[in-house]
Design an enzyme around this catalytic site. Structure first.
Site, short mmCIF file in Angstrom:
data_model
loop_
_atom_site.label_atom_id
_atom_site.label_comp_id
_atom_site.label_asym_id
_atom_site.label_seq_id
_atom_site.Cartn_x
_atom_site.Cartn_y
_atom_site.Cartn_z
N LYS A 90 0.81 -1.22 0.00
CA LYS A 90 0.00 0.00 0.00
C LYS A 90 0.84 1.28 0.00
CE LYS A 90 -4.43 -1.49 1.73
NZ LYS A 90 -4.28 -2.92 2.06
N GLU A 112 -9.89 7.13 3.77
CA GLU A 112 -10.78 6.27 4.54
C GLU A 112 -10.03 4.96 4.75
OE1 GLU A 112 -10.89 6.10 1.24
OE2 GLU A 112 -10.73 3.92 1.15
N SER A 378 1.50 -9.86 -0.84
CA SER A 378 1.17 -8.44 -0.74
C SER A 378 1.57 -7.82 0.60
CB SER A 378 -0.32 -8.23 -0.98
OG SER A 378 -1.09 -9.07 -0.14
C1 LIG Z 1 -5.16 -3.91 1.63
C2 LIG Z 1 -4.46 -5.17 1.37
C3 LIG Z 1 -4.85 -6.02 0.31
C4 LIG Z 1 -6.06 -5.78 -0.56
O1 LIG Z 1 -6.00 -4.62 -1.32
P1 LIG Z 1 -5.78 -4.62 -2.89
O2 LIG Z 1 -6.04 -3.22 -3.27
O3 LIG Z 1 -6.71 -5.60 -3.50
O4 LIG Z 1 -4.35 -5.00 -3.12
C5 LIG Z 1 -4.11 -7.16 0.07
N1 LIG Z 1 -3.04 -7.48 0.85
C6 LIG Z 1 -2.64 -6.70 1.88
C7 LIG Z 1 -1.47 -7.13 2.69
C8 LIG Z 1 -3.34 -5.53 2.17
O5 LIG Z 1 -2.94 -4.78 3.21
#
Ligand SMILES: *Cc1c(COP(=O)(O)O)cnc(C)c1O
Length: 395
Positions: A90, A112, A378
């Protein structure tokens, strides 16, 4: 020729656009006119890349996992977004957007947040750039996410608990939009995923595309070719997935697998499998697939993973699914938990619950032994420890 990029009106096929109240018309069109020139300017590129390198810690490693490869019967690489500053992908987006905001002369940031991850990433870059920051968060989420609320406050942000509706993410989003309407001149709204009115989905996808740009270079070094046979990512709103696939959308050799949150099962009534359960509608400024009742009321989504618990899906992904460019797999809570514990035991990496959904999807594809697979991890699992510990106590 088929193209999966945004058209000049902000659409991906039938999805996307900018459905906004009249009072936001100027803010959104200003951003539409400005964002591409800013993102392509030499100064932006220099500042963005310097911060990604020295502040975020990029490039994130591309790690070959012998264990996952042995289990899956293919060559599996993990793209380690979990190693970024603040623990997930993010931050790539929030750094980029705060630079855009500064370039546009904005002096105040709002956002948000649901689970608090995007709120923390936004509060972090606001501390870095010394900009005032207000984060809207449903009251229910404020109570559930004590650590992230305290982190945001420590970083200098004002967290506003929202008491309307179910007091969760969509109510917080409505409140953030209301704030933007009353401060359109000085305020930039940092949206945290590939959602919202055009140009947000395209802007966020471009900012996250650093993920696939790095994969190209890293795969060329490790495998002698710059594309994989498969890309895997989880989808909430779709930003880590968009970044992972961005450079490969027009390469037909690359198959795309997206993991959405099945919750307790797609047909259980407690699910966030938006692509499978959704129908077309307008949410938060764009036309996309939504979980809604027959008369258009948004259904409250459910997933064990807070980051995938969103009733919509980015228009980019709605289009990729409807064009069959991407295969979408629903992964249930128990499958994601199992995959998270396996990665932890076998590789010494505790993944975020969101990322564990992508890991579990590996088991649902029959690979050839020579297939090269890149899966985006992610984020890291620190924020999910309570859920993991509760599961250990149950077993
Ligand atoms: C917020 C988040 C997501 C989901 O958000 P996307 O916009 O779909 O990438 C996925 N993995 C993690 C670790 C997150 O913090």
């Amino acid at each position: 020729m088929q193209t999966f990029s945004v058209d000049e009106k902000g659409y991906y096929g039938e999805f996307g656009g900018a459905y906004i109240p009249e009072i936001l018309h100027k803010c959104v069109t200003d951003l539409q006119y400005a964002y591409l020139d800013i993102l392509e300017s030499e100064q932006f590129k220099r500042d963005f890349h310097a911060l990604l390198r020295d502040y975020v810690g990029r490039p994130s490693p591309l790690y070959f996992s012998q264990q996952l490869s042995d289990r899956s019967g293919a060559r599996i690489y993990l793209k380690r977004e979990d190693l970024n500053h603040t623990g997930a992908h993010k931050i790539n987006n929030t750094i980029g957007q705060i630079l855009v905001a500064r370039q546009m002369g904005k002096t105040r940031i709002i956002a948000e947040t649901g689970a608090g991850q995007h709120g923390v990433a936004t509060a972090t870059v606001c501390a870095l750039m010394q900009m005032p920051c207000t984060v809207y968060m449903g009251k229910t989420d404020v109570e559930r996410q004590y650590v992230n609320v305290k982190k945001m406050e420590m970083l200098g942000a004002t967290v506003v608990p929202v008491t309307s509706g179910n007091m969760t993410l969509k109510d917080a989003t409505n409140e953030a939009i209301r704030d933007w309407c009353t401060h359109p001149e000085d305020t930039h709204y940092i949206i945290g995923s590939t959602i919202g009115p055009h140009p947000y989905p395209d802007m966020v996808a471009r900012l996250q595309s650093v993920i696939s740009k790095e994969i190209k270079v890293q795969l060329a070094e490790k495998e002698g070719r710059d594309y994989p046979d498969y890309l895997f990512a989880c989808v909430g709103g779709g930003s880590n997935a968009a970044g992972t696939i961005y450079e490969y959308l027009d390469n037909d050799n690359v198959k795309i697998v997206l993991a959405e949150a099945g919750g307790k099962g797609v047909d259980s009534g407690e699910s966030a499998a938006t692509i499978q359960l959704g129908s077309i509608g307008v949410l938060h400024g764009c036309k996309t697939l939504l979980m809604q009742t027959e008369d258009g009321q948004i259904t409250e989504p459910y997933s064990i993973s807070a980051g995938l618990d969103y009733p919509g899906i980015g228009p980019i992904h709605a289009n990729l699914a409807s064009q069959k460019r991407a295969q979408v797999i629903a992964v249930n809570d128990d499958e994601a938990l199992k995959a998270a514990f396996e990665l932890t035991k076998n590789e010494g990496i505790i993944p975020a619950l969101e990322s564990a959904h992508a890991l579990a999807a590996l088991e649902k594809i029959a690979f050839n032994p020579t297939d090269i697979v890149v899966l985006t991890l992610s984020g890291r699992g620190d924020k999910d420890l309570e859920t993991y510990f509760a599961q250990i106590d149950k077993d």
